[in-house]
Design a protein around this motif. Structure first.
Motif: not given
Length: 130
Positions: A58-66, A97-101
């Protein structure tokens, strides 16, 4: 551990309570990342209720802008029908991508090796007593 905690933990996806709450609601679409969108019922203002069930964490930044615009009632119809086709120069949205490689690490950051360009000649170190 061997136990499927997904029905009880919200951070791993939709809980069992969310799935029961979506009974009778209509599935309206799916985005390129596999997130599924639902609509049904109405809120206290009379607007239709809208949900997203994430494909993965569950990460809100994974929702497409549209689809973000659809969820927040900025557009009335599903983005595929309400919005014009994407321009060829537009790039797909990228989740946080914060916190990922793959996170951005500028030169000098410890995660990027900790090496930075030497200071230029305009810097003079301060020493006590000068």
């Amino acid at each position: 551990m061997g136990i499927n905690l997904n029905p009880f933990t919200w951070w791993n996806g939709a809980t069992i309570g969310t799935w029961f709450g979506l009974r009778g609601k209509g599935r309206v679409g799916e985005d390129a990342l596999g997130n599924v969108y639902y609509q049904g019922g109405s809120d206290t203002s009379g607007n239709p209720r809208r949900w997203v069930i994430y494909n993965g964490s569950n990460d809100a930044s994974r929702i497409a802008p549209e689809w973000f615009g659809w969820l927040h009632h900025q557009i009335d119809d599903v983005p595929d029908r309400a919005l014009p086709p994407a321009k060829p120069w537009q790039q797909p949205a990228v989740p946080n991508l914060t916190g990922t490689p793959l996170a951005y690490r500028p030169a000098g950051a410890l995660g990027a090796g900790g090496k930075r360009a030497p200071a230029t000649g305009d810097y003079e170190a301060w020493t006590p007593g000068d």
